[in-house]
Every structure is written in structure tokens, then in C-alpha cells.
Design a protein around this motif. Structure first.
Motif, mmCIF file in Angstrom:
data_model
loop_
_atom_site.group_PDB
_atom_site.id
_atom_site.type_symbol
_atom_site.label_atom_id
_atom_site.label_comp_id
_atom_site.label_asym_id
_atom_site.label_seq_id
_atom_site.Cartn_x
_atom_site.Cartn_y
_atom_site.Cartn_z
ATOM 1 N N THR A 96 37.549 -23.213 -74.123
ATOM 2 C CA THR A 96 36.100 -23.056 -74.305
ATOM 3 C C THR A 96 35.750 -21.774 -75.063
ATOM 4 N N TYR A 97 36.712 -20.864 -75.186
ATOM 5 C CA TYR A 97 36.433 -19.614 -75.899
ATOM 6 C C TYR A 97 36.608 -19.767 -77.407
ATOM 7 N N LEU A 98 37.221 -20.861 -77.823
ATOM 8 C CA LEU A 98 37.536 -21.063 -79.231
ATOM 9 C C LEU A 98 36.706 -22.217 -79.777
ATOM 10 N N SER A 99 36.433 -22.187 -81.052
ATOM 11 C CA SER A 99 35.723 -23.310 -81.653
ATOM 12 C C SER A 99 36.722 -24.399 -82.019
ATOM 13 N N GLU A 100 36.209 -25.622 -82.086
ATOM 14 C CA GLU A 100 37.045 -26.737 -82.523
ATOM 15 C C GLU A 100 37.575 -26.454 -83.933
ATOM 16 N N ALA A 101 36.683 -25.987 -84.793
ATOM 17 C CA ALA A 101 37.102 -25.706 -86.177
ATOM 18 C C ALA A 101 38.119 -24.571 -86.233
ATOM 19 N N GLY A 102 37.910 -23.559 -85.383
ATOM 20 C CA GLY A 102 38.849 -22.445 -85.336
ATOM 21 C C GLY A 102 40.232 -22.887 -84.888
ATOM 22 N N LEU A 103 40.263 -23.739 -83.859
ATOM 23 C CA LEU A 103 41.540 -24.278 -83.386
ATOM 24 C C LEU A 103 42.227 -25.082 -84.488
ATOM 25 N N THR A 104 41.430 -25.872 -85.191
ATOM 26 C CA THR A 104 41.991 -26.686 -86.270
ATOM 27 C C THR A 104 42.542 -25.801 -87.369
ATOM 28 N N GLU A 105 41.776 -24.749 -87.708
ATOM 29 C CA GLU A 105 42.227 -23.857 -88.775
ATOM 30 C C GLU A 105 43.494 -23.125 -88.354
ATOM 31 N N LYS A 106 43.534 -22.706 -87.097
ATOM 32 C CA LYS A 106 44.651 -21.894 -86.622
ATOM 33 C C LYS A 106 45.910 -22.734 -86.395
ATOM 34 N N PHE A 107 45.718 -23.941 -85.863
ATOM 35 C CA PHE A 107 46.883 -24.746 -85.474
ATOM 36 C C PHE A 107 46.929 -26.125 -86.103
ATOM 37 N N GLY A 108 45.763 -26.746 -86.259
ATOM 38 C CA GLY A 108 45.752 -28.128 -86.707
ATOM 39 C C GLY A 108 46.692 -28.954 -85.845
ATOM 40 N N ARG A 109 47.472 -29.801 -86.474
ATOM 41 C CA ARG A 109 48.469 -30.587 -85.740
ATOM 42 C C ARG A 109 49.871 -30.074 -86.061
ATOM 43 N N ARG A 110 49.941 -28.802 -86.489
ATOM 44 C CA ARG A 110 51.249 -28.272 -86.879
ATOM 45 C C ARG A 110 52.228 -28.265 -85.713
#
Lengths: 373, 373
Positions: free
Chosen positions: B228-242
Motif C-alpha cells: 500500500t506504500y507503493l504505487s501500482e505504476a511504481g511497482l511496475t516500473e521497478k519490477f514489472g514481471r522481471r
């Protein structure tokens, strides 16, 4: 044992197919149990079959009463007399997905090689493996092609995988509140749930059958997931900060707020009806789902061979699989030259909206299914 | 023990105040430990004191090195030479909140009546109780009034409570990424975390001190909250499905995706540094927070006596305390005739943005603090 009534209506059936089913992970699974239900009669020309695909914790009792709880099927709003999917006109099939715990092969079923429950030795499966198992069931039932494949959430992923994997068998595809790939946030929420289960000492590496199951861990997993099924506005409307049946805060750790006891109840009842290992396997299949990845990284490629008509529906308050996920599917369908219709419906209920009363949704699906006839 | 350096800079201090502190739950708490740090020197006219309030899992080491980890303070981006809050100009105070586990009284500290850790016999506390404890510390330090109270997230709630509880002591209030009340969804996420802790058999009703703590349950709680502390977009940018350092999916249950191992790491390191009972108490205080409720159900009433200037900042990708929560505060401030400035900043980082590098945020706070001089 099937009752005479069950036999007549095709309820609560289970078949053991010889297989082998070659899984994406490389394992050959054989034999293969599939729990399923059917409603209605297959037309002489075989043209009225509709496959309904269920979501993560769903089951095959889509329109018939649940054999244990006695509750009506989970989608009687959509399937039944006078409904968009009507057993008087359609031959409806719904199968418990591979890896689940309602009659189909999964971690809680017996591994014939050891005569013990598979537990964590059950092979990891994918959405496409679920679809392949369903195709084997259709072969068994003599259903060559599908007038439509219909599903919401994980069911919608199966629908997409059906259109990609068996393009010649699918005439129409209805994808509700779904996505073509699990996002980092989707994976993150599932990982919390898996860690909650695995942190429960009762889990014992998955070998809890015949002993105490990891009910507390599974309940926490369900609670976390359940929040993602509801919209923030829906939660506020339903519970707000209302207290339980007491006048004031307890200044303790009992469930003071209604939303707390609601969530606790969701967790507890879920662990009564669902197998924790199955939850691990199905969430893994969801997290692995990335339809583009299976097709050279280009989602449109998944639909190049499809002749199906597609109906994509999203809900404006769904933050689990938001409208932009549906848009990505529609863009890919357009790029592939597929026939696609898309609508975002308004609902206060978030992701769960596809399961709830929605005359608009019923009109969309009814119109879409009739348009192909 | 304090080092000479610590004494000089006011680092890593702890005071035992006689109290009693009358808590919202009715209990009289006495004595009262408070861990705190100070930076800079109080001006002769007492006009340069700034109180910084920390968030849920924060601590008093806001600008000094952490005594255990040796890491720099958690807000050196905002506090330090040449920063908006500068010990060369300001006398900065930051105290560990009541109920926490970094030096202030909480469930892990000794109950003098029994000579054993309080555990779950520690009284349930509120945000206002935290603020009252801070006021006692300021009395002890000889700080009569505050040039500003500043905080983000739970720190922002303390700022709001300060302005409402001690209107005569607060000249300016900076509220970042916060809310005037916890929503049903906020409560729901915290309840998942509490249930995860309490479901851990090592929790033992909170009496785990001297034994194995409920690290697994606390880790799951942290994982759920961390999403909940992170944005969906931020998570995607940081990790995506890597994937992790391997070429393909493992078809197993190890952390395949980077986001999985990141979350697991967050959970593990957190349970090394935080007390599970303290997490229960502080999340409870957050869930109880509803500033309007304390003022006859009308938020504006909370600010009727305030003469403070207010600076409210939200972040566009914060879905924990979204911009509409800040707007509600601003509307109430306007209704109360308070001086309020409000800005929504753009950031990809979600709720955590207030802790991260943001020249824009620094400019906003610097300008706001200087304008009052």
C-alpha cells in the motif's frame, strides 16, 4: 455418488481421463480427474455449447446447487431460465480448474504413483494447462466447438487462453474484469497470501492432509486478497468506520469496526471450504499468466489465428484488473484484426462486480451471444 | 549509554517523565519513557522549535545516524545543513511515538507494576495520546511553542492532532501524504496485518519476550502494508514481471519474480527491527484516528481555535491516503477560517513519495516555513 437428479441435470460429475496432459512445466500428468457440471442439451449440430470458466476460488457449480453448502450456483444471475445463458437454448459446461480442490486433479488429490495426496509434489500449472484440461473434457463430452467461452477474472484469462490455444474451436469469447497478464502489484498481493500460508506451522511443507490444515494462514491470505476484490468506495459505503454492535471503541483488539469482523469472517469461512495448497498452485498459475509472453512478447500474436468474436467488459472501480488492462486486450485484438467489442461498466463494487446483479452486464452478454446466431 | 557526541548533538536520548498521562482509553500511564533526538539549539525567544512526527514504523533518528544500523536518519533529505529544516536555524525535536519500540513506552517496555514487559496489557493508545506524550516532552525540554509541527503519513495525523489539541502551541503545521481519518480500506489492510501477527503461534498472546518473536507473522503484515506504500505504476516500473537471476520460470514456489523477493526481504528485515506488539498497538491507533469524531463529527471544529498556518501536501499516486483525503482536510480548514495552502505533487512513488528525494517538496516546505518568519 450421483443422485438420479444429478445425473439428469449433469450436476456434480467427475470423470477420470487417461491423459496424458503435457503441462507447460514439462510434466506429463496422467490420469486426470475433472469435476464438472453441465446444463441443457447439446444440439444435434453441436452448435450451442458454452463453456463457463470460473475464477480463483470458484467451482463448477455455476448454476446448480452446491452439493455441500446447498447454496445456489455462483452465477445464477447469468445462467438459467430467461438469462443470457439459458440451458433451454445452450449446452452449458463448467469444469473445476486443474489444480483446484473441487473434484479436479490438484495437490489435495491422490497421486496414483504413491497412493498419497500430491501435496507440493503436484506439478506447477498454468492457465493454459487449465485450458488444455478443459479441452480434454470437451473431447470426452463430444463437444468439438464452442459457441462461446465465458469467464470473469481468472475465468477471463482462461477465455483468452482458449482463443489463443484452440482458435478453431472458439466462436465467441467473453472476457470480464480480467487481464492478459498479472502485474507486479497483482503478483505482490498473491505473494503475501502464499507467505501467510507457508508461514503457518500447520502447513508443514504442504503435508497437512489427515492433520490440521493451515487454516489461519489461509484465512490471512484470503483477507488480503478479498480487499483487492472490493472498491475503496464500496468498502466505505458498506462499512465506513461503523463499529460492531457496541456503542464505542473497545480500546482493545477485538473486531471493533464492522469491516474487521467482515474480513475475519471472510477468512474463516474460506479456510473451511478451500485447500491451502490449491490456493498456492492457482495463485502461482495466475502470477505466471502473461499471454503476450507465450506469443513472442506481442499480445496481438495470440489472436492472429482466431476467428472468434470478442466481448471485453471492465468495471470502472475494479483496481485489481483495471480498465486499462482490458484496453490493452482490445488494442491487441484490433491489431490482430479480430472482431472486438469493449465496454467499461460503472459499478460501485470493484472487481467483484462481474459476479453481482448487473442488468447492464446481462444485456451486454445477451446481446453479444445472440448477435452471433 | 550516551556517547559524548550523542550528548552534544542531542542524539539517542531517553527521558522518564513522571506523568501521569491520561489516555483516551481512560488509563493513567505513569511513568512515561520517551526516546527522542534533538538537533540545533533553542533560540533565546524559544521561537525556532520544530517538532517532527514520524510514521508508523519510523523512529526518532530523523537526521542523526541510527544507533544500531548506523544508517543515516530517515529524513536527511529534509533536515540538515542547507535543507528546509536546518539545525543551524531550527531547534529540531523528534520523539519516538508512544506505543512504539525505539525507546518510548510501549508493549515491549517494562511495566513497573509487574517488572515484566507490558505485552498486551499495555493500554490501547490513540494518535492524540502520542501527541500528549510529545507535549510532555516539550514541557520537559522547555519548549513552550512550536514554530512548526511537521510530519507525513501517521506523522501528518499527529500534526493535525497537535493543531487541534494544543492550538496555542502551534504556529505552523505541515501535513504530508496524510488523512484526517482512516478509511474502511485502511482499516482492512491493518486488520490483515494484525491477524497475520496474531495467527503466528509464536505470538502467544503477546507474551513472547525472552522467547521467539512472531517474526513470520510480522513479516507477512509488513508485506501487505508495504504494497500500500507503493504505487501500482511504481511497482511496475521497478519490477514489472522481471524474473530473479534466472532465465525462466522455475515452475516452483521459490521467488521467481523480483517483486516477490523484494517483498520477502522487506518482511524479513522489518521483523528484525520492529516489535510485533508495537505494530499491533500503532496500527490500532491509526485505525482509531478520526479527527472529526473527536470534535462532534465536524472536522472544521477541530481547527476552530487554531491560529496556525497549514501546509497540506498530497501525492497523485498515493492510494493509501489519496489526494481526496487531503482535500477533505483543506475544506475543513477553509470552513474553520484557517490559513491553509494545499498542493498535490506528482510522483511515481505512491505514498512513500514524502520520504524520497523531491526537490519540489523541499521547495514547498522551505517556502512555507520561511513565509512565517
Amino acid at each position: 455418488m450421483e443422485s438420479a437428479l444429478d445425473q439428469r441435470f449433469g450436476l456434480n460429475r467427475r470423470v477420470t481421463l487417461p491423459g496424458p496432459l503435457k503441462l507447460d512445466g514439462g510434466v506429463l500428468l496422467s490420469p486426470l480427474d475433472i469435476g464438472y457440471e453441465t446444463y441443457g442439451t447439446l444440439a444435434a449440430d453441436g452448435g450451442n455449447a458454452i463453456l463457463v470458466c470460473h475464477a480463483l476460488t470458484g467451482d463448477q457449480h455455476v448454476a446448480g446447487d452446491h452439493p455441500v453448502t446447498g447454496k445456489p450456483g455462483w452465477w445464477t444471475r447469468m445462467i438459467g431460465p430467461g438469462k443470457p445463458i439459458d440451458p433451454a437454448r445452450h449446452f452449458v459446461i463448467c469444469a473445476n480448474v486443474l489444480g483446484s480442490c473441487m473434484g479436479s486433479s490438484g495437490p489435495a488429490t491422490i497421486n496414483p504413483a504413491t497412493d498419497k495426496p500430491w501435496g507440493m509434489s503436484f506439478p506447477v500449472i498454468t492457465i493454459r494447462d487449465m485450458v488444455r484440461a478443459q479441452a480434454m473434457l470437451l473431447d470426452h463430452l463430444g463437444v468439438a466447438r464452442l459457441q462461446a467461452v465465458v469467464g470473469g477474472s481468472m475465468g477471463g484469462m482462461q477465455v483468452l487462453s482458449w482463443a489463443a490455444t484452440y482458435p478453431e474451436r472458439v466462436e465467441a469469447a467473453v472476457v470480464l474484469a480480467s487481464t492478459a497478464r498479472h502485474s507486479a502489484q497483482n503478483i505482490a498481493f498473491h505473494e503475501v497470501g502464499r507467505q501467510a500460508i507457508m508461514a503457518d506451522p500447520a502447513w508443514r511443507g504442504g503435508e497437512y492432509y489427515g492433520a490440521t490444515p493451515p487454516a489461519a494462514g489461509l484465512a490471512v491470505a484470503r483477507m488480503a486478497a478479498h480487499i483487492t476484490y472490493l472498491s475503496e468506495a464500496g468498502l466505505t459505503e458498506k462499512f465506513g468506520r461503523r463499529l460492531q454492535a457496541r456503542e464505542a471503541k473497545s480500546f482493545g483488539f477485538d473486531a471493533d469496526f464492522q469491516v474487521e469482523s467482515y474480513l475475519r469472517h471472510q477468512g474463516l469461512t474460506f479456510s473451511d471450504r478451500f485447500d491451502a495448497n490449491a490456493y498456492l498452485y492457482i495463485t502461482r498459475a495466475l502470477d505466471y499468466f502473461d499471454l503476450a509472453e507465450e506469443h513472442g512478447g506481442v499480445l496481438a500474436n495470440a489472436f492472429r489465428d482466431s476467428k472468434a468474436r470478442f466481448c471485453i467488459v471492465s468495471f470502472d472501480t475494479d483496481w485489481l484488473y483495471p480498465t486499462r488492462d482490458s484496453r490493452a486486450i482490445v488494442h491487441a485484438l484490433n491489431a490482430a484484426g479480430a472482431r472486438a467489442s469493449f465496454v467499461e461498466l460503472s459499478s460501485p463494487f470493484g472487481h467483484d462486480a462481474f459476479l453481482l446483479e448487473s442488468p447492464e452486464l446481462n444485456r451486454v452478454i445477451d446481446g453479444f451471444l445472440r448477435a452471433g446466431q
